[in-house]
Design a protein around this motif. Structure first.
Motif, PDB file in Angstrom:
ATOM      1  N   PHE B  92       0.830  -1.201   0.000  1.00 29.55           N
ATOM      2  CA  PHE B  92       0.000   0.000   0.000  1.00 29.55           C
ATOM      3  C   PHE B  92       0.866   1.252   0.000  1.00 29.55           C
ATOM      4  CE2 PHE B  92      -2.851  -3.221   1.294  1.00 29.55           C
ATOM      5  CZ  PHE B  92      -4.089  -2.807   0.859  1.00 29.55           C
ATOM      6  N   ALA B  96       0.558   0.643   5.293  1.00 33.67           N
ATOM      7  CA  ALA B  96      -0.608  -0.015   5.897  1.00 33.67           C
ATOM      8  C   ALA B  96      -0.228  -1.238   6.718  1.00 33.67           C
ATOM      9  CB  ALA B  96      -1.647  -0.394   4.838  1.00 33.67           C
ATOM     10  N   LEU B  97       0.867  -1.124   7.466  1.00 38.22           N
ATOM     11  CA  LEU B  97       1.248  -2.226   8.358  1.00 38.22           C
ATOM     12  C   LEU B  97       0.261  -2.286   9.506  1.00 38.22           C
ATOM     13  CD1 LEU B  97       5.047  -1.441   8.448  1.00 38.22           C
ATOM     14  CD2 LEU B  97       3.978  -3.353   7.270  1.00 38.22           C
ATOM     15  N   TRP B  98       0.059  -3.479  10.067  1.00 41.39           N
ATOM     16  CA  TRP B  98      -0.832  -3.598  11.226  1.00 41.39           C
ATOM     17  C   TRP B  98      -0.090  -3.068  12.438  1.00 41.39           C
ATOM     18  CZ3 TRP B  98      -0.733  -8.346   8.147  1.00 41.39           C
ATOM     19  CH2 TRP B  98      -1.762  -8.341   7.202  1.00 41.39           C
ATOM     20  N   SER B  99      -0.596  -1.960  12.971  1.00 42.13           N
ATOM     21  CA  SER B  99       0.214  -1.212  13.932  1.00 42.13           C
ATOM     22  C   SER B  99       0.303  -1.893  15.285  1.00 42.13           C
ATOM     23  CB  SER B  99      -0.324   0.208  14.073  1.00 42.13           C
ATOM     24  OG  SER B  99      -1.719   0.192  14.172  1.00 42.13           O
ATOM     25  N   MET B 101       1.106  -4.964  15.656  1.00 42.62           N
ATOM     26  CA  MET B 101       1.995  -6.121  15.552  1.00 42.62           C
ATOM     27  C   MET B 101       3.397  -5.657  15.182  1.00 42.62           C
ATOM     28  SD  MET B 101      -0.235  -8.648  13.199  1.00 42.62           S
ATOM     29  CE  MET B 101      -1.996  -8.548  13.180  1.00 42.62           C
ATOM     30  N   ARG B 158       6.181  -7.503   3.700  1.00 45.60           N
ATOM     31  CA  ARG B 158       4.941  -8.199   4.048  1.00 45.60           C
ATOM     32  C   ARG B 158       4.226  -8.690   2.798  1.00 45.60           C
ATOM     33  NH1 ARG B 158       0.141  -4.996   6.763  1.00 45.60           N
ATOM     34  NH2 ARG B 158      -0.063  -4.298   4.625  1.00 45.60           N
TER      35      ARG B 158
END
Lengths: 379, 254
Positions: B92, B96-99, B101, B158
Motif C-alpha cells: 500500500f 498499511a502495516l498492522w500497527s 503487531m 509483508r
C-alpha cells in the motif's frame, strides 16, 4: 492589523468595451484594499467589457496580495468571458500569476459549497439512514456467519487476539467495576435506608439492595462502564485501522476483517461480561452490607441471611443473562462503528462517540425489554 | 516458474471506475503479461491508485471485468476469488502495516493463515524478507517505531510473505532516499528474474520507470481513458502524444 499609513487605490478607465484598471499605492497584506468582487462589479456595471488590462505604473510596493488579487479577478473575468491582461504588473507578480494559471482549472473539479435546499438535505439524510441500516444488517449477518465458521473451527482468527481482548476487558476492567459496583450498592442502601427507617423496616434494605443489584443494576452498571471503556476502544481501534488502510491490507490477503478483528472482540467481551457482572453483584452487595452495618447497626449475620433469603438462583440468572446480552450489544456497536469509520481523524472521533451512544441506548432498551418479558413470564 | 502459456497474468476489459457519479477513468482495457513489470503512470490524481485498488478487489468496478489467469475476479465467484487473493501481494501507498503487531508478526500473519510452516521456519522467512528490503534486525520493531520510508519497505516485505505470483506496489520508492529506491528497483528486477514474479507498479519516478518497466499504461485526465500503452522506453522515443512525451521527459524538450 491594517496599517492606516499604507493606502492603496485604483482607477478604472473605459473605452468602449476595453477597460483599464490602474492600481497604485501599497498592495501589501496590511494595507486597506478593495475586494476583487467589488472592483469587478464596478467594472461591469456601466457597460459590457470584453477586455481588461491591469497596469501598475504608480504602484509603490506589493507582496503576494497583488497576484492573489489578480488571480481572483481572473476567475471572475473568466466566468464572464473577459480576457484579462496583466503583463504590465511588476515582473515577479506576472511570473507568479503565470505559474498559478499554467494548469487551468479542470471542468467539474470545483465543488460548490454544501448549502443545498432543505428538501435535498432531507432526501440525502433519508438515504444515509437507509444505507446505515443496510450496513448494520449486513454487519450483523456477517457476524452470524463468522460465528458459524468459528463453531466449525474454520474462522480465521488468532487465539492470542482473543486472549488480549479477554485480558483487556476482563482483568483490566476490575478496578473500575469494583468502584462503581461498590458505590452503587452503597448509594442504593443509603437511599432506601432513609425511607425504610421511617417504618422501622430497616432490615428490608437487604432485600432492596439484593434484588436491585443482582437482578438489574449490577448488569446495567457493568454494561455502561464497559460501553464507555471497551466499546469506545473497539470503535477507536478498528476506526484507526480503517484510516491506516490496515483493514484493506487484511482484505487483500483474503482474511475476513470480521473473522479476524470482530470475532475475538465479540467473543471475548461476551465471555467476560457475565463474570464481571457476577463480580459487580458481589461488590454491590458488599456496599449494601457496609451501610447496613454502619448506618443501620444491623448485625452482619442478619443482613446476610436476609439477602440470601430473597436471592434465589432465578434472580442471579436473570442478571447474568442480561449481562451476556449487553456484552453482545456493546461489542457489536463498537465494532460496527469502527468498521464503518470514514478515512479521517474526525471520523474516528465520530465513530467512538456513536459507538458509546448506541451501546448505552441499546443497554437501556434491552433492559426495558427484558424486564417486560420477565414480568409477563412471571419471574 | 514460467507456466509456459500465452495467457496473460491479468486481463482488464472495459473497466470503468467511479465513486458514485464521479467517473475516474472509463473503458480501460489492457493485459499484464506473465513476468511483466507493468507500470501504471499518469498525472497526480488521475486514478492510478484507484486502478490498483480495483485490480486487488478493494473497489468494485462500475463496469467491466478483470481476469486473473482467465478466471474472472469477482466476489461472486467465491472459490476463484479467494484463490486469486492468495496469489498476489499488495504494497500500500502508506505501507498499511498492522500497527499492533511487530514487523515480524506483520509478515508472519499471512503464513499463519495459509501455510503449515513451523514457527521457527516462519520466523526465518520473515527475517529473510526483511533482509531483502534492507531491514535486517528490525523484526521486533513496531510500525510506529520506524520511519516512513522503512515502513514502506517493511510493507513490501509483508507483501512478499507468501512468495506471490503477482505483486502490486503503490509507489514503492516514493519518499525513499535514492539508494533505498535503487535497492527496491533492483529487488523488483531480481524477483522477476529468479521467481518470475509479475509486478504491477504505480509510480512516477522516471528513473525507476525506465529502469524496471517492461510494459505500461498511461492514464489520461480524470473522467477520460488511457492515452498510451507499451514499453515506457519505446513510448518515450516513439509516442506522438505530447502529454506522454512531456511526462516521460519531465517537461524538458527532447
Amino acid at each position: 492589523m491594517k496599517d492606516p499609513a499604507k493606502t492603496s487605490s485604483f482607477e478604472i478607465r473605459q473605452e468602449e468595451n476595453r477597460a483599464e484598471l490602474r492600481i497604485s499605492g501599497s498592495w501589501v497584506a496590511d494595507s486597506e484594499r478593495s475586494a476583487p468582487g467589488e472592483i469587478f462589479a464596478l467594472l461591469t456595471k456601466t457597460a459590457a467589457v470584453s477586455e481588461l488590462r491591469i497596469t501598475a505604473t504608480e504602484l509603490q510596493e506589493s507582496d503576494m496580495s497583488l497576484p492573489t488579487f489578480v488571480f481572483a479577478l481572473h476567475r471572475l473575468c473568466q466566468q464572464d468571458n473577459i480576457s484579462l491582461r496583466f503583463d504590465e504588473l511588476p515582473e515577479a507578480a506576472t511570473r507568479l500569476l503565470g505559474m498559478a494559471l499554467a494548469v487551468p482549472e479542470q471542468e467539474g473539479v470545483r465543488r460548490e459549497s454544501d448549502e443545498s435546499s432543505v428538501l435535498s438535505r432531507i432526501g440525502s439524510d433519508a438515504i444515509a439512514v437507509g444505507r446505515g441500516w443496510h450496513a448494520t444488517l449486513e454487519f450483523i449477518g456477517g457476524c452470524c456467519l463468522a460465528l458459524g465458521r468459528m463453531a466449525v473451527g474454520r474462522a480465521q482468527f488468532r487465539g492470542s487476539d482473543l486472549w488480549t481482548v479477554v485480558q483487556e476487558c476482563g482483568a483490566r476492567a476490575l478496578p473500575i467495576v469494583s468502584l462503581i459496583g461498590f458505590l452503587m450498592g452503597l448509594i442504593l442502601a443509603f437511599v432506601s435506608a432513609m425511607q425504610l427507617k421511617m417504618f422501622g423496616a430497616e432490615i428490608y434494605v437487604a432485600n432492596l439492595v439484593g434484588i436491585g443489584i443482582v437482578r438489574v443494576l449490577g448488569a446495567v452498571m457493568t454494561g455502561i462502564v464497559m460501553a464507555g471503556r471497551t466499546g469506545a476502544s473497539f470503535a477507536a481501534e478498528l476506526g484507526t485501522m480503517q484510516v491506516n488502510e490496515e483493514i484493506d491490507a487484511l482484505e487483500t490477503l483474503g482474511i475476513s476483517p470480521i473473522d479476524f478483528l470482530v470475532l475475538p472482540r465479540l467473543v471475548g467481551l461476551t465471555l467476560m461480561m457475565p463474570l464481571l457482572c457476577a463480580y459487580a453483584n458481589f461488590v454491590g452487595l458488599l456496599g449494601g452490607l457496609v451501610v447496613g452495618m454502619s448506618v443501620l447497626d444491623l448485625p452482619a449475620r442478619l443482613y446476610i441471611n436476609q439477602s440470601m433469603e430473597v436471592l434465589d438462583l432465578t434472580q442471579v440468572a436473570i442478571g447474568l443473562c442480561t449481562s451476556i446480552v449487553f456484552g453482545v450489544l456493546i461489542a457489536m456497536a463498537g465494532c460496527l462503528q469502527g468498521m464503518l469509520c470514514g478515512r479521517s481523524s474526525a471520523a474516528v472521533g465520530t465513530a467512538t462517540n456513536t459507538a458509546v451512544v448506541h451501546s448505552i441506548t441499546c443497554i437501556v432498551v434491552a433492559t426495558a425489554i427484558i424486564t417486560v418479558i420477565c414480568s409477563v413470564l412471571g419471574i | 516458474m514460467n507456466h509456459g502459456t500465452k495467457i496473460p497474468a491479468i486481463q482488464v476489459r472495459q473497466l470503468t471506475m467511479a465513486y458514485g457519479d464521479f467517473v475516474i477513468q472509463r473503458e480501460l482495457s489492457f493485459d499484464v503479461g506473465r513476468g511483466d513489470i507493468f507500470i501504471i503512470m499518469g498525472a497526480s490524481g488521475c486514478g492510478k491508485s484507484t486502478l490498483l485498488k480495483h485490480l486487488v478487489g478493494l473497489n468494485a468496478p462500475a463496469a467491466g471485468e478483470i481476469f486473473f489467469d482467465n478466471v474472472r475476479f469477482t466476489p461472486e465467484n467465491s472459490a476463484g476469488y479467494d484463490r486469486i487473493l492468495r496469489s498476489f501481494g499488495v504494497l500500500f501507498q502508506s505501507g498499511a502495516l498492522w500497527s499492533s503487531m511487530t514487523l515480524a508478526e506483520n509478515i508472519m500473519l499471512a503464513m499463519d493463515q495459509y501455510t503449515l510452516f513451523t514457527r521457527q521456519e516462519k520466523m526465518e522467512r520473515a527475517s529473510f524478507k526483511l533482509g531483502l528490503v534492507g531491514l535486517a534486525g528490525y523484526e521486533g520493531y513496531y510500525p510506529a517505531q520506524i520511519s516512513g520510508g522503512m515502513r514502506k519497505r517493511a510493507g513490501l516485505a509483508r507483501a512478499m510473505a507468501l512468495d506471490p505470483q503477482i505483486l502490486f506496489c503503490d509507489e514503492p520508492s516514493a519518499g525513499l532516499d535514492p539508494l533505498s529506491a535503487r535497492r527496491i528497483d533492483d529487488l523488483i528486477l531480481e524477483l522477476r528474474e529468479s521467481l518470475g514474479t509479475t509486478f504491477v507498479v504505480v509510480t512516477h519516478e522516471l528513473a525507476s520507470i525506465f529502469a524496471i518497466g517492461s510494459n505500461s499504461i498511461f492514464l489520461g485526465p480524470v473522467g477520460q481513458t488511457a492515452i498510451a500503452h507499451g514499453d515506457p522506453t519505446t513510448l518515450r522515443d516513439t509516442s506522438r502524444d505530447s502529454r506522454v512525451k512531456e511526462f516521460l521527459f519531465r517537461g524538458e524538450k527532447s
